[in-house]
Scaffold this motif. Sequence first.
Motif, PDB file in Angstrom:
ATOM      1  N   VAL A  12      18.456 -17.457 -15.459  1.00 39.00           N
ATOM      2  CA  VAL A  12      19.682 -17.138 -14.729  1.00 39.00           C
ATOM      3  C   VAL A  12      20.869 -17.550 -15.583  1.00 39.00           C
ATOM      4  N   ASP A  13      21.886 -16.698 -15.637  1.00 39.43           N
ATOM      5  CA  ASP A  13      23.148 -17.051 -16.275  1.00 39.43           C
ATOM      6  C   ASP A  13      24.161 -17.407 -15.196  1.00 39.43           C
ATOM      7  N   ILE A  32      24.224 -27.980 -13.857  1.00 40.48           N
ATOM      8  CA  ILE A  32      23.589 -26.673 -14.003  1.00 40.48           C
ATOM      9  C   ILE A  32      22.068 -26.847 -13.950  1.00 40.48           C
ATOM     10  N   PRO A  33      21.363 -26.046 -13.152  1.00 46.26           N
ATOM     11  CA  PRO A  33      19.898 -26.208 -13.057  1.00 46.26           C
ATOM     12  C   PRO A  33      19.210 -26.079 -14.415  1.00 46.26           C
ATOM     13  N   ALA A  38      24.835 -21.940 -18.709  1.00 54.98           N
ATOM     14  CA  ALA A  38      26.234 -21.917 -18.295  1.00 54.98           C
ATOM     15  C   ALA A  38      27.037 -21.069 -19.265  1.00 54.98           C
ATOM     16  N   ILE A  39      27.739 -20.072 -18.740  1.00 51.97           N
ATOM     17  CA  ILE A  39      28.672 -19.267 -19.532  1.00 51.97           C
ATOM     18  C   ILE A  39      30.078 -19.633 -19.077  1.00 51.97           C
ATOM     19  N   VAL A  40      30.756 -20.441 -19.864  1.00 50.27           N
ATOM     20  CA  VAL A  40      32.120 -20.855 -19.543  1.00 50.27           C
ATOM     21  C   VAL A  40      33.083 -19.850 -20.170  1.00 50.27           C
ATOM     22  N   ASP A  94      29.118 -27.422  -6.214  1.00 46.15           N
ATOM     23  CA  ASP A  94      28.087 -28.129  -6.971  1.00 46.15           C
ATOM     24  C   ASP A  94      27.059 -27.126  -7.500  1.00 46.15           C
ATOM     25  N   PRO A  95      26.993 -26.926  -8.819  1.00 50.32           N
ATOM     26  CA  PRO A  95      26.007 -25.987  -9.362  1.00 50.32           C
ATOM     27  C   PRO A  95      24.567 -26.344  -9.029  1.00 50.32           C
TER      28      PRO A  95
END
Length: 243
Positions: A12-13, A32-33, A38-40, A94-95
Amino acid sequence: MIETSPSTSALVDVVLPCLDEARALPWVLDRIPAGWRAIVVDNGSTDGSADIAGDLGAYVVHEPRRGFGAACHAGLTAATADIVCFSDCDGSLDPAVLPAVAGPVLAGSADLVLGRRRPTTLGAWPAHARLANLELARLIRRRTGLRLHDLGPMRAARREALLALGLTDRRSGYPLQMVVRAADADWRVTETDVPYHPRTGRSKVTGTWRGTWQAVRDMRAVLGEPPAPAPTVTATTVQGVGR
């Protein structure tokens, strides 16, 4: 749009639009799981957010066009995973709860899942922003028939299906346009509760009455658009199952 090279594939992105969130980024990225990326999407930060995100292992995209929608869509087009989640990176969401949001999409029981914000404190959600959200929920029901309670920024869907919606808004109307076009395409749209914490710093959109109602005006314009033509790729065809 300038971007770094993705280093690894991910199940997952997670797209995180970012404008001056240096204080919140370490906590957000640490949540992040595991196995997700993570795409910042840096949208012109001047506080070193992009460097911080990169140092913490995020995949950093630079989107020079200002606007929440511009940042979200830059992240979507940079994503490569089958499932894409969106969330704020200001510490309000909260991710770590993202698996609950993405779960129905991964299981094939929903096409778009929205996180319905549940404030954890009285100050987490200002009154003017909450009132604007109630009005938008009413307008969404009238336009689409979807009985949603919140146009929450935390959400999950399949990447190819999202791209096929042909989203064009690059301002505050982007999250709404996603929901409206998903409804027009007969997607299964659901909500799940997510905790909503006081954000770190001041909101760029809903921190003031002026910003909130500018967002409402952007969204009213989206609601006034005629139904878009059916996309050539639907959420269910991507999953390979029929309704």
